[in-house]
Design a protein around this motif. Structure first.
Motif, PDB file in Angstrom:
ATOM      1  N   SER A   4       0.598  -1.418  -0.063  1.00  0.00           N
ATOM      2  CA  SER A   4       0.043  -0.113   0.050  1.00  0.00           C
ATOM      3  C   SER A   4       1.123   2.038   0.604  1.00  0.00           C
ATOM      4  O   SER A   4       2.028   1.082   0.254  1.00  0.00           O
ATOM      5  CB  SER A   4      -1.149   0.181   1.129  1.00  0.00           C
ATOM      6  OG  SER A   4      -1.867  -1.477   0.631  1.00  0.00           O
ATOM      7  N   GLU A  76      -8.512   2.552  -2.236  1.00  0.00           N
ATOM      8  CA  GLU A  76      -8.343   2.089  -3.638  1.00  0.00           C
ATOM      9  C   GLU A  76      -8.968   2.647  -5.106  1.00  0.00           C
ATOM     10  O   GLU A  76     -10.233   3.370  -4.854  1.00  0.00           O
ATOM     11  CB  GLU A  76      -8.504   0.239  -4.112  1.00  0.00           C
ATOM     12  CG  GLU A  76     -10.577  -0.093  -3.518  1.00  0.00           C
ATOM     13  CD  GLU A  76     -10.277  -1.334  -3.519  1.00  0.00           C
ATOM     14  OE1 GLU A  76     -10.212  -1.963  -4.318  1.00  0.00           O
ATOM     15  OE2 GLU A  76      -9.822  -2.050  -1.937  1.00  0.00           O
ATOM     16  N   HIS A 147      -4.165   0.446  -4.073  1.00  0.00           N
ATOM     17  CA  HIS A 147      -4.865   0.890  -2.568  1.00  0.00           C
ATOM     18  C   HIS A 147      -3.704   1.765  -1.905  1.00  0.00           C
ATOM     19  O   HIS A 147      -2.597   1.298  -1.348  1.00  0.00           O
ATOM     20  CB  HIS A 147      -4.345  -0.562  -1.239  1.00  0.00           C
ATOM     21  CG  HIS A 147      -5.026  -0.498  -0.123  1.00  0.00           C
ATOM     22  ND1 HIS A 147      -4.601   0.112   0.975  1.00  0.00           N
ATOM     23  CD2 HIS A 147      -6.323  -0.254   0.546  1.00  0.00           C
ATOM     24  CE1 HIS A 147      -4.877  -0.221   1.304  1.00  0.00           C
ATOM     25  NE2 HIS A 147      -6.242  -0.234   1.029  1.00  0.00           N
TER      26      HIS A 147
END
Length: 173
Positions: A4, A76, A147
């Motif tokens: 992420s 996301e 994300h």
């Protein structure tokens, strides 16, 4: 891939999002729509499947925010479309966003009426971190998901640190 990034919010951002009922008028700002109220034809570029996901009442705390889990609440986007339909009355909030310019992010939390399906086109910023109950979802596992975790920046002298946070929701408008 598999990691992420960070969506860095100002330290004075209170995390509260406006909430509205998911209608075609409200969803259109993000390019989304209610699937049962739209004659839109779509082409799916990837293999998709339909699955029921059950988000327990403590999903956000026990799964999203838990240490060693996803590392914090996030947003996301990805190159595949999806359909999302809440099957329970207490379904939480589906968050959608879009960039305006280079550094302005618009976000809204949607309350999707029970058994109404929203169509989310490819590359629409969204989050399912605040969903509850069972949702019937059509999505793909053939494209990468971008994300980012929600963090607030704090600066003390020359040292910058980041604090994770999650959204809260204003009363329905």
């Amino acid at each position: 891939p598999g990691k992420s990034g960070r969506a860095i919010f100002p330290k004075d951002f209170d995390g509260r999002l406006p909430t509205v009922i998911a209608t075609n008028e409200n969803l259109a700002y993000y390019g989304a729509s209610l699937a049962d109220k739209n004659q839109l034809k779509v082409s799916l570029l990837y293999r998709h499947g339909i699955q029921d996901f059950t988000y327990e009442n403590n999903y956000l705390q026990d799964y999203v925010l838990a240490e060693g889990a996803l590392g914090g609440a996030g947003i996301e986007r990805h190159g595949f479309a999806h359909l999302d339909c809440p099957l329970d009355d207490d379904s939480g909030f589906f968050v959608m966003g879009k960039m305006e310019g280079e550094d302005e992010l618009h976000l809204t939390a949607f309350k999707v009426p029970t058994r109404h399906t929203i169509y989310v086109p490819p590359n629409v910023i969204h989050s399912n971190d605040s969903l509850k109950g069972t949702w019937r979802t059509m999505l793909s596992d053939e494209a990468e998901i971008n994300h980012v975790q929600l963090v607030k920046a704090h600066r003390q002298g020359n040292i910058e640190s980041y604090e994770h946070f999650n959204f809260s929701f204003e009363p329905l408008v």
